[in-house]
Design a protein around this motif. Sequence first.
Motif, short mmCIF file in Angstrom:
data_model
loop_
_atom_site.label_atom_id
_atom_site.label_comp_id
_atom_site.label_asym_id
_atom_site.label_seq_id
_atom_site.Cartn_x
_atom_site.Cartn_y
_atom_site.Cartn_z
N GLU A 414 -35.00 7.35 102.81
CA GLU A 414 -34.62 8.63 102.22
C GLU A 414 -34.12 9.66 103.22
O GLU A 414 -34.54 10.83 103.17
N TYR A 473 -40.54 13.32 88.91
CA TYR A 473 -40.07 14.58 89.51
C TYR A 473 -39.00 15.24 88.66
O TYR A 473 -38.79 16.45 88.76
N LYS A 569 -49.86 7.56 93.43
CA LYS A 569 -48.93 6.67 92.72
C LYS A 569 -49.32 5.21 92.84
O LYS A 569 -48.60 4.33 92.36
C1 GCB Z 1 -40.51 9.07 98.03
C2 GCB Z 1 -40.90 8.67 99.40
C3 GCB Z 1 -42.36 8.30 99.49
C4 GCB Z 1 -43.19 9.31 98.71
C5 GCB Z 1 -42.77 9.25 97.27
C6 GCB Z 1 -43.55 10.24 96.40
O1 GCB Z 1 -39.39 9.02 97.63
O2 GCB Z 1 -40.10 7.63 99.90
O3 GCB Z 1 -42.73 8.28 100.85
O4 GCB Z 1 -44.56 9.08 98.86
O5 GCB Z 1 -41.43 9.56 97.17
O6 GCB Z 1 -44.56 9.86 95.85
O7 GCB Z 1 -43.14 11.39 96.31
#
Ligand code: GCB
Length: 592
Positions: A414, A473, A569
């Motif tokens: 990312e 999100y 998550k």
């Molecule tokens: C992402 C990241 C990861 C985060 C995740 C989140 O895109 O790559 O490192 O932990 O989102 O849970 O926000």
Amino acid sequence: MLRPIVNTWRDRRTLTGLWRFAVDPGGVGRDRKWWQQPLPGSVEMPVPASYNDVIPDPAIREHVGDVWYQTDVPVPAGWAGERVVLRFDAATHRAVVWVDDERVAEHEGGYTPFEADVTALVRPGETSRVTVVVDNRLSWESIPPGYVEQTAEGPRQRYYHDFFNYAGLHRPVWLYSTPVTHVRDVTVRTGLSGTTGTVDYDVTIAGDGEVGTRVVLRDASGTEVASGVGTSGTLTVAGAHPWRPGEGYLYTMDVELWQDGSPADRYSLDVGIRTVAIEGTRFLINGEPFYFTGFGMHEDHAVRGKGHDDVSMVHDFALLDWIGANSFRTSHYPYAEEILDYADRKGIVVIDETAAVGLNLGIGGGILQGARQPTFSAETVSDAARRTHLQAIRELVARDKNHPSVVLWSIANEPESHTEESRKYFEPLFAETRRLDPTRPVGFVNMMLSPSDQCLVTDLADVVMINRYFGWYTQTGDLAAAERELEADLTAWAARHHKPILVTEYGADTVAGLHSVVPQPWTEEYQAELLDMYHRVFDRVDAVTGEHVWNFADFATSAGVFRVEGNKKGVFTRDRKPKAGAFTLRRRWRRP
Ligand code: GCB
């Protein structure tokens, strides 16, 4: 860099156990030459482990800067005349090492090994003092990046990635011996044509005089199947038993050195014969289309942080098997070599990632925050960071090039990827990775801020890897709207790039034990419904060749209002209890 092994020619001692330990809040230890005496205080720290949570003290957990480790190492008398090497599997994020009063090594980068030849400094039969200073600070020159903010309460480490900045000696430390003339490195590349396997090998030797090299390949029963002489060549195996997903069949390659008619050294390497290729939108292993099921993971456990331990590793792999996962990504840094060895033997497929995470000032701790500064600039992620990043890629490929389980390099997670600066930053990194290893595809992981019509980096990659959080999100709580957005997004990627699409992250934070009959974010039911929704869409988009849920298990992060004792998550809790989503995945991934 070859791992230390034990055989008739080589020996090793693990320096795991309790080391003397001192936090250095004032940063005075280097000036006061702490390596010259026993460390101040009486704290002891287990190695391997992250130091942060072992002793519940905010001054240790949130410490910014140097910590010191020290131990006394008896050097076996039987090693007289041998070459003696001190090796650290990792020191996060940088370290300087002394043996007695001599500085012997320094290393930048928290997840790859480094070593020092200490033959001239140690005396077999006597004891040497090993002292290490480990600095956990992240800067604009480190990978991952970060900066230290000086506040009224003292220094605070800030960073843009979403996992806790665990530090210390997470992985084993070794003292090992080799003959003076020894096998320094071995590279293997394998091929398959019908049932005939090939193993191209390349051996580097260190030492003096005329040295002969013999290479013998044995199958899993120990029967010799091919041999060769010379430091490079090709071994041909008729009726080869390939390494393949789900079946980690391994040959053993013995590399023998001969001097003056006598054997001088031997190194044994596990070799899996397999091929990796991309054909249109298909990811092929041994010519067969492979669909990735599994997770982005973390090296993360209660108390030991990122400390490697075999109990947790075997348990995590057993859960991968239980749930039907065939692969994982080493998000967001190279994992311990023990894990790759085990993946080789279990036939688990690995996407191997560098520690280049958080090269994106638009996000912080997983949350969109709107960048106040550009990501790539002389003041932020600059040429100096790119040099560190290049070195991290070199060390990753050097360490992991021989693992059959590794099928794809991920050079960043990312990063900003929609600007000209990002493209300039990444072009040489892709080129260098391909130069170092022409046999594996290379990719990077794209984030939602940079959709297919804006991303300027994905066309440099061999695969499309994307992390998507529709329904979490964005479209939070609205899975119908999320389904529409996800399908539109994936269809657009498929139309723009005729490449395999791996969805390297999707998921929802879920507090184990929260329930609801209607879709409610944070509940177990919502996570399960969101996963089902993503799977419906994946099944409708032909170019999707893999699904990696974020995350295998809950993990620690820095403090944040979106993080309830860390990131939730996981489909397993941090102590590896299944949430409802784990059964959803098991039903899908284990279906006949
Ligand atoms: C992402 C990241 C990861 C985060 C995740 C989140 O895109 O790559 O490192 O932990 O989102 O849970 O926000």
